[in-house]
Design a protein around this motif. Structure first.
Motif, PDB file in Angstrom:
ATOM      1  N   ASP A  73       0.873  -1.167   0.000  1.00  0.00           N
ATOM      2  CA  ASP A  73       0.000   0.000   0.000  1.00  0.00           C
ATOM      3  C   ASP A  73       0.914   1.222   0.000  1.00  0.00           C
ATOM      4  OD1 ASP A  73      -2.446  -1.451   0.226  1.00  0.00           O
ATOM      5  OD2 ASP A  73      -2.079  -1.704   2.360  1.00  0.00           O
ATOM      6  N   PHE A  74       0.479   2.284  -0.677  1.00  0.00           N
ATOM      7  CA  PHE A  74       1.279   3.504  -0.660  1.00  0.00           C
ATOM      8  C   PHE A  74       0.393   4.734  -0.589  1.00  0.00           C
ATOM      9  CE2 PHE A  74       0.323   3.057  -5.113  1.00  0.00           C
ATOM     10  CZ  PHE A  74       0.306   4.342  -5.637  1.00  0.00           C
ATOM     11  N   ASP A  75       0.948   5.763   0.003  1.00  0.00           N
ATOM     12  CA  ASP A  75       0.271   7.047   0.139  1.00  0.00           C
ATOM     13  C   ASP A  75       0.691   7.915  -1.048  1.00  0.00           C
ATOM     14  OD1 ASP A  75      -0.537   9.628   0.747  1.00  0.00           O
ATOM     15  OD2 ASP A  75       0.020   9.470   2.854  1.00  0.00           O
ATOM     16  N   PRO A  76      -0.219   8.177  -1.997  1.00  0.00           N
ATOM     17  CA  PRO A  76       0.153   8.945  -3.186  1.00  0.00           C
ATOM     18  C   PRO A  76       0.568  10.384  -2.900  1.00  0.00           C
ATOM     19  CG  PRO A  76      -2.187   8.384  -3.223  1.00  0.00           C
ATOM     20  CD  PRO A  76      -1.595   7.732  -2.023  1.00  0.00           C
ATOM     21  N   SER A  77       0.329  10.873  -1.699  1.00  0.00           N
ATOM     22  CA  SER A  77       0.795  12.222  -1.364  1.00  0.00           C
ATOM     23  C   SER A  77       2.274  12.198  -0.963  1.00  0.00           C
ATOM     24  CB  SER A  77      -0.051  12.829  -0.245  1.00  0.00           C
ATOM     25  OG  SER A  77       0.197  12.178   0.991  1.00  0.00           O
ATOM     26  N   LYS A  78       2.834  10.997  -0.742  1.00  0.00           N
ATOM     27  CA  LYS A  78       4.234  10.875  -0.324  1.00  0.00           C
ATOM     28  C   LYS A  78       5.124  10.198  -1.359  1.00  0.00           C
ATOM     29  CE  LYS A  78       3.128  10.793   4.561  1.00  0.00           C
ATOM     30  NZ  LYS A  78       3.200  10.045   5.807  1.00  0.00           N
ATOM     31  N   THR A  79       4.539   9.373  -2.213  1.00  0.00           N
ATOM     32  CA  THR A  79       5.328   8.669  -3.227  1.00  0.00           C
ATOM     33  C   THR A  79       4.421   8.282  -4.380  1.00  0.00           C
ATOM     34  OG1 THR A  79       7.009   6.944  -3.543  1.00  0.00           O
ATOM     35  CG2 THR A  79       5.044   6.319  -2.288  1.00  0.00           C
ATOM     36  N   ASN A  80       5.007   7.757  -5.445  1.00  0.00           N
ATOM     37  CA  ASN A  80       4.217   7.331  -6.598  1.00  0.00           C
ATOM     38  C   ASN A  80       4.784   6.025  -7.153  1.00  0.00           C
ATOM     39  OD1 ASN A  80       6.325   7.960  -8.559  1.00  0.00           O
ATOM     40  ND2 ASN A  80       5.842  10.108  -8.148  1.00  0.00           N
ATOM     41  N   ILE A  81       4.098   5.467  -8.126  1.00  0.00           N
ATOM     42  CA  ILE A  81       4.506   4.171  -8.673  1.00  0.00           C
ATOM     43  C   ILE A  81       5.900   4.247  -9.283  1.00  0.00           C
ATOM     44  CG2 ILE A  81       3.973   2.417 -10.406  1.00  0.00           C
ATOM     45  CD1 ILE A  81       0.987   3.064  -9.905  1.00  0.00           C
ATOM     46  N   ASP A  82       6.218   5.331  -9.963  1.00  0.00           N
ATOM     47  CA  ASP A  82       7.554   5.454 -10.562  1.00  0.00           C
ATOM     48  C   ASP A  82       8.643   5.423  -9.494  1.00  0.00           C
ATOM     49  OD1 ASP A  82       6.510   5.592 -13.130  1.00  0.00           O
ATOM     50  OD2 ASP A  82       6.506   7.788 -13.166  1.00  0.00           O
ATOM     51  N   ASP A  83       8.424   6.107  -8.383  1.00  0.00           N
ATOM     52  CA  ASP A  83       9.405   6.103  -7.296  1.00  0.00           C
ATOM     53  C   ASP A  83       9.555   4.709  -6.689  1.00  0.00           C
ATOM     54  OD1 ASP A  83       9.880   8.804  -7.626  1.00  0.00           O
ATOM     55  OD2 ASP A  83       8.543   9.405  -5.993  1.00  0.00           O
ATOM     56  N   ILE A  84       8.458   3.988  -6.573  1.00  0.00           N
ATOM     57  CA  ILE A  84       8.500   2.633  -6.025  1.00  0.00           C
ATOM     58  C   ILE A  84       9.266   1.712  -6.968  1.00  0.00           C
ATOM     59  CG2 ILE A  84       7.073   0.633  -5.431  1.00  0.00           C
ATOM     60  CD1 ILE A  84       4.945   2.762  -4.470  1.00  0.00           C
ATOM     61  N   GLU A  85       8.980   1.805  -8.260  1.00  0.00           N
ATOM     62  CA  GLU A  85       9.713   0.993  -9.241  1.00  0.00           C
ATOM     63  C   GLU A  85      11.196   1.348  -9.234  1.00  0.00           C
ATOM     64  OE1 GLU A  85       7.514   1.690 -12.852  1.00  0.00           O
ATOM     65  OE2 GLU A  85       6.132   0.035 -12.436  1.00  0.00           O
ATOM     66  N   GLU A  86      11.512   2.618  -9.075  1.00  0.00           N
ATOM     67  CA  GLU A  86      12.913   3.057  -9.030  1.00  0.00           C
ATOM     68  C   GLU A  86      13.612   2.511  -7.785  1.00  0.00           C
ATOM     69  OE1 GLU A  86      15.376   7.199  -8.662  1.00  0.00           O
ATOM     70  OE2 GLU A  86      13.633   7.172  -9.986  1.00  0.00           O
ATOM     71  N   ALA A  87      12.927   2.485  -6.656  1.00  0.00           N
ATOM     72  CA  ALA A  87      13.512   1.927  -5.433  1.00  0.00           C
ATOM     73  C   ALA A  87      13.872   0.466  -5.632  1.00  0.00           C
ATOM     74  CB  ALA A  87      12.539   2.090  -4.262  1.00  0.00           C
ATOM     75  N   ILE A  88      13.006  -0.272  -6.310  1.00  0.00           N
ATOM     76  CA  ILE A  88      13.282  -1.677  -6.597  1.00  0.00           C
ATOM     77  C   ILE A  88      14.442  -1.790  -7.588  1.00  0.00           C
ATOM     78  CG2 ILE A  88      12.307  -3.767  -7.634  1.00  0.00           C
ATOM     79  CD1 ILE A  88       9.578  -2.817  -6.410  1.00  0.00           C
ATOM     80  N   ALA A  89      14.468  -0.913  -8.572  1.00  0.00           N
ATOM     81  CA  ALA A  89      15.572  -0.911  -9.543  1.00  0.00           C
ATOM     82  C   ALA A  89      16.915  -0.623  -8.862  1.00  0.00           C
ATOM     83  CB  ALA A  89      15.302   0.116 -10.649  1.00  0.00           C
ATOM     84  N   ASP A  90      16.894   0.203  -7.826  1.00  0.00           N
ATOM     85  CA  ASP A  90      18.126   0.504  -7.078  1.00  0.00           C
ATOM     86  C   ASP A  90      18.708  -0.760  -6.456  1.00  0.00           C
ATOM     87  OD1 ASP A  90      17.920   3.184  -7.705  1.00  0.00           O
ATOM     88  OD2 ASP A  90      17.141   3.779  -5.734  1.00  0.00           O
ATOM     89  N   GLU A  91      17.877  -1.757  -6.192  1.00  0.00           N
ATOM     90  CA  GLU A  91      18.337  -3.034  -5.642  1.00  0.00           C
ATOM     91  C   GLU A  91      18.751  -4.016  -6.737  1.00  0.00           C
ATOM     92  OE1 GLU A  91      18.959  -3.754  -2.450  1.00  0.00           O
ATOM     93  OE2 GLU A  91      18.447  -1.657  -2.064  1.00  0.00           O
ATOM     94  N   GLY A  92      18.554  -3.619  -8.000  1.00  0.00           N
ATOM     95  CA  GLY A  92      19.008  -4.444  -9.121  1.00  0.00           C
ATOM     96  C   GLY A  92      17.928  -5.268  -9.794  1.00  0.00           C
ATOM     97  N   TYR A  93      16.661  -4.938  -9.551  1.00  0.00           N
ATOM     98  CA  TYR A  93      15.557  -5.708 -10.109  1.00  0.00           C
ATOM     99  C   TYR A  93      14.673  -4.810 -10.965  1.00  0.00           C
ATOM    100  CZ  TYR A  93      17.228  -8.484  -6.227  1.00  0.00           C
ATOM    101  OH  TYR A  93      18.036  -9.148  -5.353  1.00  0.00           O
ATOM    102  N   THR A  94      13.890  -5.432 -11.846  1.00  0.00           N
ATOM    103  CA  THR A  94      12.964  -4.696 -12.704  1.00  0.00           C
ATOM    104  C   THR A  94      11.542  -4.975 -12.245  1.00  0.00           C
ATOM    105  OG1 THR A  94      14.483  -4.932 -14.564  1.00  0.00           O
ATOM    106  CG2 THR A  94      12.199  -4.359 -15.081  1.00  0.00           C
ATOM    107  N   ALA A  95      10.809  -3.910 -11.935  1.00  0.00           N
ATOM    108  CA  ALA A  95       9.436  -4.056 -11.450  1.00  0.00           C
ATOM    109  C   ALA A  95       8.469  -3.476 -12.460  1.00  0.00           C
ATOM    110  CB  ALA A  95       9.280  -3.319 -10.119  1.00  0.00           C
ATOM    111  N   PHE A  96       7.306  -4.102 -12.552  1.00  0.00           N
ATOM    112  CA  PHE A  96       6.240  -3.584 -13.394  1.00  0.00           C
ATOM    113  C   PHE A  96       4.900  -3.950 -12.784  1.00  0.00           C
ATOM    114  CE2 PHE A  96       7.763  -7.615 -14.962  1.00  0.00           C
ATOM    115  CZ  PHE A  96       6.613  -8.359 -15.164  1.00  0.00           C
ATOM    116  N   VAL A  97       3.894  -3.137 -13.062  1.00  0.00           N
ATOM    117  CA  VAL A  97       2.573  -3.321 -12.492  1.00  0.00           C
ATOM    118  C   VAL A  97       1.988  -4.628 -13.011  1.00  0.00           C
ATOM    119  CG1 VAL A  97       0.240  -2.379 -12.297  1.00  0.00           C
ATOM    120  CG2 VAL A  97       2.216  -0.845 -12.245  1.00  0.00           C
ATOM    121  N   ALA A  98       1.483  -5.448 -12.097  1.00  0.00           N
ATOM    122  CA  ALA A  98       0.854  -6.714 -12.468  1.00  0.00           C
ATOM    123  C   ALA A  98      -0.486  -6.435 -13.134  1.00  0.00           C
ATOM    124  CB  ALA A  98       0.673  -7.584 -11.235  1.00  0.00           C
ATOM    125  N   ASP A  99      -0.852  -7.237 -14.090  1.00  0.00           N
ATOM    126  CA  ASP A  99      -2.149  -7.093 -14.781  1.00  0.00           C
ATOM    127  C   ASP A  99      -3.291  -7.418 -13.867  1.00  0.00           C
ATOM    128  OD1 ASP A  99      -0.923  -6.320 -17.120  1.00  0.00           O
ATOM    129  OD2 ASP A  99      -0.823  -8.357 -17.896  1.00  0.00           O
TER     130      ASP A  99
END
Length: 69
Positions: A43-69
């Protein structure tokens, strides 16, 4: 709060799970519900972060994230 399910490429073990969980738990506005090899539910608070930031945080760990269908 908004619910988000992501698929994550490149995860292979529990070390990967801990790395992703740890990084997401440090991201402001994110509450991690479940992390498994290949996916995360949160769960995320859109006033504090967004999907792009979350995907980037995962990318910083070396993984590729994408929204599940």
């Amino acid at each position: 709060m908004e619910r988000l399910n992501l698929m994550i490429e490149g995860m292979t073990c529990e070390h990967c799970v801990r790395a992703v969980r740890g990084r997401l738990e440090q991201t402001p506005g994110v509450t991690v519900n479940d992390v498994q090899v290949g996916s995360v539910a949160l769960d995320f608070d859109p006033s504090k972060t967004n999907i792009d930031d979350i995907e980037e945080a995962i990318a910083d760990e070396g993984y590729t994230a994408f929204v599940a269908d």
